[in-house]
Design an enzyme around this catalytic site. Structure first.
Site, PDB file in Angstrom:
ATOM      1  N   ALA A  19       0.803  -1.219   0.000  1.00 55.23           N
ATOM      2  CA  ALA A  19       0.000   0.000   0.000  1.00 55.23           C
ATOM      3  C   ALA A  19       0.836   1.269   0.000  1.00 55.23           C
ATOM      4  O   ALA A  19       0.321   2.350  -0.293  1.00 55.23           O
ATOM      5  CB  ALA A  19      -0.932  -0.005   1.217  1.00 55.23           C
ATOM      6  N   GLY A  88      -4.866  -7.198  -0.132  1.00 55.63           N
ATOM      7  CA  GLY A  88      -6.169  -7.821  -0.388  1.00 55.63           C
ATOM      8  C   GLY A  88      -7.299  -6.809  -0.482  1.00 55.63           C
ATOM      9  O   GLY A  88      -7.098  -5.597  -0.414  1.00 55.63           O
ATOM     10  N   ASP A 247      -0.502 -10.638  -0.083  1.00 48.19           N
ATOM     11  CA  ASP A 247       0.838 -10.528   0.481  1.00 48.19           C
ATOM     12  C   ASP A 247       0.977 -11.224   1.833  1.00 48.19           C
ATOM     13  O   ASP A 247       2.027 -11.807   2.135  1.00 48.19           O
ATOM     14  CB  ASP A 247       1.295  -9.074   0.550  1.00 48.19           C
ATOM     15  CG  ASP A 247       0.289  -8.133   1.206  1.00 48.19           C
ATOM     16  OD1 ASP A 247      -0.691  -8.609   1.818  1.00 48.19           O
ATOM     17  OD2 ASP A 247       0.484  -6.904   1.100  1.00 48.19           O
ATOM     18  N   THR A 248      -0.074 -11.216   2.643  1.00 53.67           N
ATOM     19  CA  THR A 248       0.029 -11.873   3.946  1.00 53.67           C
ATOM     20  C   THR A 248       0.074 -13.382   3.799  1.00 53.67           C
ATOM     21  O   THR A 248       0.764 -14.062   4.563  1.00 53.67           O
ATOM     22  CB  THR A 248      -1.133 -11.465   4.864  1.00 53.67           C
ATOM     23  OG1 THR A 248      -1.154 -10.044   4.979  1.00 53.67           O
ATOM     24  CG2 THR A 248      -0.975 -12.072   6.238  1.00 53.67           C
ATOM     25  N   THR A 269       2.402  -1.947   8.060  1.00 58.27           N
ATOM     26  CA  THR A 269       1.325  -0.964   8.159  1.00 58.27           C
ATOM     27  C   THR A 269       0.113  -1.583   8.851  1.00 58.27           C
ATOM     28  O   THR A 269      -0.525  -0.973   9.713  1.00 58.27           O
ATOM     29  CB  THR A 269       0.932  -0.465   6.756  1.00 58.27           C
ATOM     30  OG1 THR A 269       2.079   0.125   6.138  1.00 58.27           O
ATOM     31  CG2 THR A 269      -0.182   0.554   6.833  1.00 58.27           C
TER      32      THR A 269
END
Length: 498
Positions: A19, A88, A247-248, A269
């Site tokens: 992000a 996401g 990404d997680t 973040t």
């Protein structure tokens, strides 16, 4: 894992867009270890137009092309594969002729304010959770789409295909219009038990179901790099791999665990605290504590909770900088060490902290609203954020164990936040658990090892984790006086109950 003695090091590229920025990472695998090197970096930030907040995906596409072109020229002219991940929930709509309908909105766009309550009037909250197992956040794709239904957006009428943000880039890279599994599960209209889109739920909210494409599992080849991308980057027909594009999920894949009774904490973040399981876990405890059951790689699922985390400190830094005081992360940690412990406690997930703005003033307002004396100095504010995050981690950790029915003895801290030794120690102290920190580049590493699985270089997730343990060191933090955190935790619980 059988050690492979490779005659030639295999090189792959991971594109990781977050992000606040993106990178191209070169991964080199020799059969036992993987080495990574950042070859290109670019910024990313949402664009505000009136009240709307967009992602500038065309700019990001140009940066991806620049990164690939530079990497091909200076580092690796013929990589074995390319994989891409992003965040996401956010999505794009593609017209029937294959063009982008509009720039995707950011999850911080205000169009979803109040939309969840309108959705619950159509279908009960408990039923949405039963079908999807996803925690309720107003920016979930479900509520973004429903806001378009409520506003009678013309974009829905001309849309031919729904693609999550990473799927949009994979479409540009490979020409294939599919939704990758791990990111599809973040929408809150994927049914992990039935293994497909929750069409009944979508129809109940008058969301057109014809726009949703096939779902692709990670560790599969989507196709070769499209001809126009080859022309623009100087690369040849390189395989594009469907990695864990959330990404997680990629970061969770890179947890260097050697046993299964652990929690992972992906810190940046946002913080994502959860556990890996072999079957979907959707139950009353998950609904009560608002945890998600998302998709992982190699037939796994990830039960976790999103926690708004270092975003608060990043916004504080921006606010202080605008007033002429520039503090580095290291500066703030040094100031926090000398600040009074447990001066005030906040809930980082309060709606007050979601939007950009003067975060120190928002923290002050939260404290006044909860009858606490607010922290005033940068050091006191920073310590308040870190202590409050550690307390939130404890709360989520305790609820996570209730949801999955397993007692966990270790927390694997990965991502950029794993380099924050101060917060890592607070996490160990607050949860009374051992914390193993690293690797910091977990998302890119997870992306790369999933490519290696797709290429047949690794047989399983267990093999991938053995390679990661061989390749990257971790730092260990044992709890120090965890009882000191019990009284502040009770204050935190009282805040959560209000």
């Amino acid at each position: 894992m059988e050690v492979l003695f490779m005659a030639e090091t295999l090189k792959s590229l991971a594109i990781d867009i977050g992000a606040s920025g993106g990178r191209v990472i070169l991964g080199q695998f020799d059969g036992r270890q993987i080495k990574i090197e950042e070859t290109y970096r670019f910024t990313n930030s949402p664009i505000r137009v009136g009240e709307s907040v967009y992602w500038n995906v065309l700019y990001l596409l140009e940066e991806v092309k620049k990164g690939l072109r530079l990497t091909a020229k200076e580092y690796c002219p013929e990589p074995a594969s390319i994989g891409l991940d992003t965040w996401g929930t956010d999505f794009s709509l593609i017209s029937k002729n294959g063009s982008l309908v509009d720039n995707p909105r950011s999850y911080r766009d205000p169009r979803t304010d109040g939309i969840m309550d309108k959705a619950f009037q159509k279908i009960p909250r408990s039923e949405i959770y039963r079908q999807t197992g996803v925690q309720f956040m107003q920016f979930n794709s479900l509520y973004q789409l429903y806001s378009m239904v409520v506003s009678e957006s013309p974009d829905l009428k001309i849309a031919g295909t729904f693609l999550m943000v990473p799927d949009l880039f994979n479409y540009w890279l490979s020409g294939e219009k599919v939704c990758e599994f791990t990111n599809a599960t973040t929408t809150q209209f994927y049914n992990p038990v039935k293994g497909g889109w929750a069409y009944e739920l979508l129809e109940s909210l008058n969301i057109p179901t014809s726009i949703f494409p096939a779902i692709q599992q990670p560790a599969a080849v989507l196709g070769d790099l499209s001809s126009w991308m080859q022309n623009d980057t100087g690369l040849k027909n390189i395989p594009i791999i469907a990695v864990a594009s959330h990404d997680t999920a990629s970061a969770a894949c890179a947890v260097p665990a050697s046993h299964d009774k652990y929690a992972f904490l992906s810190s940046g973040t946002w913080s994502l605290l959860g556990a890996e399981v072999n079957q979907p876990v959707i139950n009353e405890a998950g609904l009560k504590h608002n945890l998600s059951c998302y998709g992982g790689v190699c037939d796994t699922f990830l039960v976790w909770k999103n926690i708004q985390a270092l975003w608060l400190l990043q916004e504080c830094q921006r606010t202080w900088s605008e007033s002429g005081s520039n503090y580095s992360h290291r500066d703030l940690i040094a100031l926090a060490r000398t600040a009074q412990p447990f001066f005030a406690v906040i809930d980082s997930d309060d709606r007050l902290f979601l939007d950009p703005g003067d975060m120190p003033s928002k923290i002050r307002l939260f404290c006044e609203r909860t009858h606490q004396q607010p922290p005033e100095t940068p050091g006191a504010v920073t310590r308040c954020i870190f202590e409050s995050l550690a307390l939130k981690y404890r709360w989520v950790f305790e609820n996570l164990q209730k949801v999955i029915g397993v007692q966990l003895d270790t927390i694997h801290l990965v991502g950029g936040g794993s380099k924050n030794k101060y917060l890592a120690q607070f996490t160990a102290d607050a949860t009374a658990r051992r914390v193993l920190a690293g690797p910091s580049e977990a998302t890119a590493i997870g992306n790369l090892v999933t490519q290696l699985i797709a290429l047949g270089q690794l047989d399983s997730l267990e093999d991938a984790r053995e390679v990661i343990r061989n390749s990257f060191e971790t730092d260990e933090y044992e709890p120090i006086n965890p009882r000191n955190w019990n009284d502040p935790y009770q204050i935190f619980l009282d805040l959560m109950a209000d």
